[in-house]
Design an enzyme around this catalytic site. Structure first.
Site, PDB file in Angstrom:
ATOM      1  N   ASP A  57      -8.100  -5.783  13.679  1.00 26.50           N
ATOM      2  CA  ASP A  57      -8.583  -5.652  12.360  1.00 26.50           C
ATOM      3  C   ASP A  57      -9.404  -6.864  11.727  1.00 26.50           C
ATOM      4  O   ASP A  57      -9.445  -7.938  12.092  1.00 26.50           O
ATOM      5  CB  ASP A  57      -7.196  -5.642  11.197  1.00 26.50           C
ATOM      6  CG  ASP A  57      -6.428  -4.456  11.422  1.00 26.50           C
ATOM      7  OD1 ASP A  57      -6.073  -4.257  12.886  1.00 26.50           O
ATOM      8  OD2 ASP A  57      -5.606  -4.108  10.724  1.00 26.50           O
ATOM      9  N   HIS A  59     -11.407  -6.700   8.449  1.00 23.29           N
ATOM     10  CA  HIS A  59     -11.383  -6.839   6.990  1.00 23.29           C
ATOM     11  C   HIS A  59     -12.668  -7.779   6.297  1.00 23.29           C
ATOM     12  O   HIS A  59     -12.176  -8.695   5.771  1.00 23.29           O
ATOM     13  CB  HIS A  59     -10.076  -7.442   6.775  1.00 23.29           C
ATOM     14  CG  HIS A  59      -8.849  -6.441   6.799  1.00 23.29           C
ATOM     15  ND1 HIS A  59      -8.798  -5.072   6.011  1.00 23.29           N
ATOM     16  CD2 HIS A  59      -7.746  -6.275   7.481  1.00 23.29           C
ATOM     17  CE1 HIS A  59      -8.119  -4.462   6.333  1.00 23.29           C
ATOM     18  NE2 HIS A  59      -7.030  -4.903   7.190  1.00 23.29           N
ATOM     19  N   ASP A  94      -9.952  -0.822  10.441  1.00 19.33           N
ATOM     20  CA  ASP A  94      -9.857  -1.926   9.195  1.00 19.33           C
ATOM     21  C   ASP A  94     -10.859  -2.679   9.166  1.00 19.33           C
ATOM     22  O   ASP A  94     -10.669  -3.968   9.276  1.00 19.33           O
ATOM     23  CB  ASP A  94      -8.597  -2.380   9.102  1.00 19.33           C
ATOM     24  CG  ASP A  94      -7.266  -1.532   8.571  1.00 19.33           C
ATOM     25  OD1 ASP A  94      -7.609  -0.473   8.336  1.00 19.33           O
ATOM     26  OD2 ASP A  94      -6.212  -2.213   8.299  1.00 19.33           O
ATOM     27  N   ASN A 129      -6.243   2.770   8.205  1.00 19.96           N
ATOM     28  CA  ASN A 129      -5.993   3.215   6.932  1.00 19.96           C
ATOM     29  C   ASN A 129      -6.784   2.855   5.897  1.00 19.96           C
ATOM     30  O   ASN A 129      -7.034   3.385   4.691  1.00 19.96           O
ATOM     31  CB  ASN A 129      -4.508   2.761   6.808  1.00 19.96           C
ATOM     32  CG  ASN A 129      -4.417   1.169   6.534  1.00 19.96           C
ATOM     33  OD1 ASN A 129      -4.669   0.586   7.699  1.00 19.96           O
ATOM     34  ND2 ASN A 129      -3.860   0.563   5.577  1.00 19.96           N
ATOM     35  N   HIS A 130      -7.474   1.662   6.064  1.00 23.00           N
ATOM     36  CA  HIS A 130      -8.342   1.010   4.863  1.00 23.00           C
ATOM     37  C   HIS A 130      -9.462   1.908   5.036  1.00 23.00           C
ATOM     38  O   HIS A 130     -10.100   1.984   3.882  1.00 23.00           O
ATOM     39  CB  HIS A 130      -8.750  -0.389   5.249  1.00 23.00           C
ATOM     40  CG  HIS A 130      -7.448  -1.217   4.604  1.00 23.00           C
ATOM     41  ND1 HIS A 130      -7.386  -1.830   3.525  1.00 23.00           N
ATOM     42  CD2 HIS A 130      -6.256  -1.580   5.250  1.00 23.00           C
ATOM     43  CE1 HIS A 130      -6.120  -2.348   3.527  1.00 23.00           C
ATOM     44  NE2 HIS A 130      -5.514  -2.415   4.484  1.00 23.00           N
ATOM     45  N   HIS A 229      -4.804   3.128  15.429  1.00 20.88           N
ATOM     46  CA  HIS A 229      -4.726   1.952  14.160  1.00 20.88           C
ATOM     47  C   HIS A 229      -3.068   1.527  13.883  1.00 20.88           C
ATOM     48  O   HIS A 229      -2.563   0.499  14.082  1.00 20.88           O
ATOM     49  CB  HIS A 229      -5.355   2.194  12.974  1.00 20.88           C
ATOM     50  CG  HIS A 229      -5.142   1.063  12.222  1.00 20.88           C
ATOM     51  ND1 HIS A 229      -5.864   0.042  12.338  1.00 20.88           N
ATOM     52  CD2 HIS A 229      -4.633   0.787  10.779  1.00 20.88           C
ATOM     53  CE1 HIS A 229      -5.668  -0.846  11.160  1.00 20.88           C
ATOM     54  NE2 HIS A 229      -4.736  -0.404  10.389  1.00 20.88           N
TER      55      HIS A 229
END
Length: 390
Positions: A57, A59, A94, A129-130, A229
Site C-alpha cells: 500500500d 497511500h 490503496d 478498499n480505498h 488486496h
C-alpha cells in the site's frame, strides 16, 4: 490553400489540451496513447515472470513510492523512468487516501506502465478498499492535502474544458462537475471545493476513475502467485475471479446502480483480513482456497499493516506486503517482495537501516559479518531478507 480550422485538427487539439492538463496536474507528460479514454482490462491470468515484484500500500506518499520502486530496481529515482526491463511488478492497491500525493502517484504509475510495456515488462496496480471506497464517495480517510490536490486538478481540468469549448468544431466535452453538490452539511466550508472536485473526479464514470482505476484488476494471477488486496475465500473463487474483475470495472465505467458483489462486504476481497492479521491464520482454509485456483502456490496481500515488515505464514502460502510505509499510516521502512526462479525463490528487499519504525529496532535481529543480509525473518518462514539502498 484551405485555411486550417478546429475541425481540421480535432485529435491534435484535444491531445494538446490533455497534455497541458496532465503536466499541470501531475508534472508529467503522458504518452499520447494514454489520452483520457477507458483503458482495456488486461487478462486476469498472466504467465510466469522471470522476475516478479510485489509492492504494498502506498497511500498518497510520493517519496515513499519512489523509494519503493527504486528499491525494487524498477525506476531510476532521478529521472523517474522505468529501468526494470522485463520485470513484472504488482502494486496491491490503496494508492488513495491518507496522503496528499494521490494523483501524482496515479500519473506516475500510468507513465511507467507504458514504459514497462515497451521494455517487455509490466507494472500492474490493483484496486484496494480505498479505491472502491472513494469511487463510492466514502471519504473517511482523505486528508486536507489530498483535498487540495484534487482542487488543483479541478482547476486545470476546467481550464482544459474551456480551451476545448473555444473550438466550435469539436464535440462538446462532458462536464464531470455537472450535478455534483457544491456544499456539504457537516463538512467545514473550506473543504467543500475539495469534496466537490473529488466526487467529480472519482465517482463512477468520473475522469480519474475511468482513466486510472477502471483498467485495474481487483484480483490478478501471475504464474503461481495470486495477488489481491485483502484476500480470497472459497465463495469468491466459486463466483469467478474474472467475473469479480468485470463487475468492478463495469461499476466504475458504466455506473451500475448496484455495488459489485464481494467488494463492500466485511469479508470482501478488498477488506478481508483472515490471512493477513496475525500469525495464527487458518492455514487449512487458505490451502483449500488456493487448491481451487489451478497452479496457485501463494496468495500475496496488502491491506493489513505488518509492523514486523513483509512476512509469510502457512508455509509461505500467505505473503503479507503492506508495511505501512506512508507517512499517513506508520511511516514505515520501504520493503518490496521479489519472486524469481520460476516462483521458487522469494526474497524481501528492505531499505537502508538508516530509517526504522519507532520502537522497532529490538524487533530486528542483525546478522554479523554477512554482507547484504540485513535481518532474519521468523524461523517459520523461508522468505529471505536482503538489505539494499533505496
Amino acid at each position: 490553400m484551405e485555411a486550417l480550422t478546429c475541425a481540421s485538427l480535432p485529435h491534435s487539439l484535444s491531445a494538446f489540451v490533455d497534455a497541458f492538463v496532465d503536466f499541470s496536474v501531475g508534472g508529467l507528460f503522458l504518452p499520447s496513447s494514454s489520452t483520457p479514454t477507458t483503458p482495456s482490462l488486461p487478462p486476469s491470468h498472466l504467465p510466469p515472470a522471470s522476475r516478479l515484484v510485489a509492492i504494498g500500500d502506498l497511500h498518497g506518499d510520493f517519496q515513499k513510492t519512489i523509494q519503493s520502486l527504486s528499491l525494487a530496481g524498477l525506476v531510476d529515482p532521478t529521472s523517474l523512468r522505468w529501468i526494470g526491463g522485463s520485470s513484472v511488478a504488482v502494486q496491491v492497491g490503496d494508492v488513495l487516501d491518507r496522503g496528499g500525493d494521490e494523483l501524482r502517484i496515479l500519473y506516475l504509475i500510468r507513465r511507467l506502465q507504458t514504459e514497462a510495456e515497451k521494455s517487455g515488462g509490466r507494472l500492474m496496480m490493483l484496486n484496494g478498499n480505498h479505491e472502491t471506497m472513494n469511487v463510492a464517495r466514502n471519504f473517511r480517510y482523505i486528508t486536507p492535502a489530498g483535498l487540495e490536490e484534487f482542487k488543483n486538478w479541478a482547476k486545470w481540468y476546467r481550464a482544459g474544458l474551456s480551451m476545448k469549448q473555444l473550438c466550435p468544431d469539436l464535440p462538446r466535452p462532458k462536464d464531470p462537475f455537472k450535478g455534483v453538490p457544491k456544499s456539504f452539511p457537516g463538512v467545514k466550508p473550506e473543504y467543500w471545493e475539495g469534496f466537490h472536485a473529488r466526487i467529480a473526479a472519482l465517482r463512477p464514470t468520473g475522469p480519474i476513475t475511468t482513466r486510472f482505476l477502471s483498467g485495474n484488476h481487483t484480483i490478478l494471477i501471475v504464474g503461481d502467485s495470486v495477488f489481491v488486496h485483502g484476500g480470497l475465500l472459497r465463495k469468491h473463487v466459486e463466483y469467478g475471479l474474472d467475473k469479480i474483475n468485470r463487475d468492478v470495472r463495469s461499476w466504475m465505467t458504466v455506473n451500475e446502480p448496484k455495488h459489485p458483489m464481494f467488494v463492500f462486504d466485511r469479508d470482501a476481497v478488498v477488506w478481508l483480513r483472515a490471512f493477513s492479521d496475525g500469525f495464527n491464520c487458518d492455514c487449512t482454509q487458505l490451502q483449500e482456497v488456493l487448491s481451487l485456483i489451478p497452479g496457485a502456490r501463494r496468495m500475496v496481500m496488502g491491506h493489513t499493516i505488518q509492523t514486523e515488515g513483509i512476512n509469510a505464514v502457512c508455509g509461505d502460502q500467505a505473503v503479507r506486503v503492506d508495511v505501512g510505509l506512508s507517512k499517513g499510516c506508520g511511516d514505515g521502512v520501504p520493503e518490496v517482495l521479489e519472486i524469481t526462479g520460476g516462483g521458487k525463490e522469494v526474497r524481501i528487499l528492505t531499505a537502508s537501516w538508516n530509517r526504522v519504525y519507532e520502537g522497532r529496532k529490538q524487533a530486528w535481529e542483525r546478522k554479523e559479518n554477512v554482507d547484504g543480509l540485513a535481518w532474519l525473518v521468523r524461523e517459520s518462514s523461508r522468505v529471505k531478507g536482503v538489505e539494499t539502498k533505496a
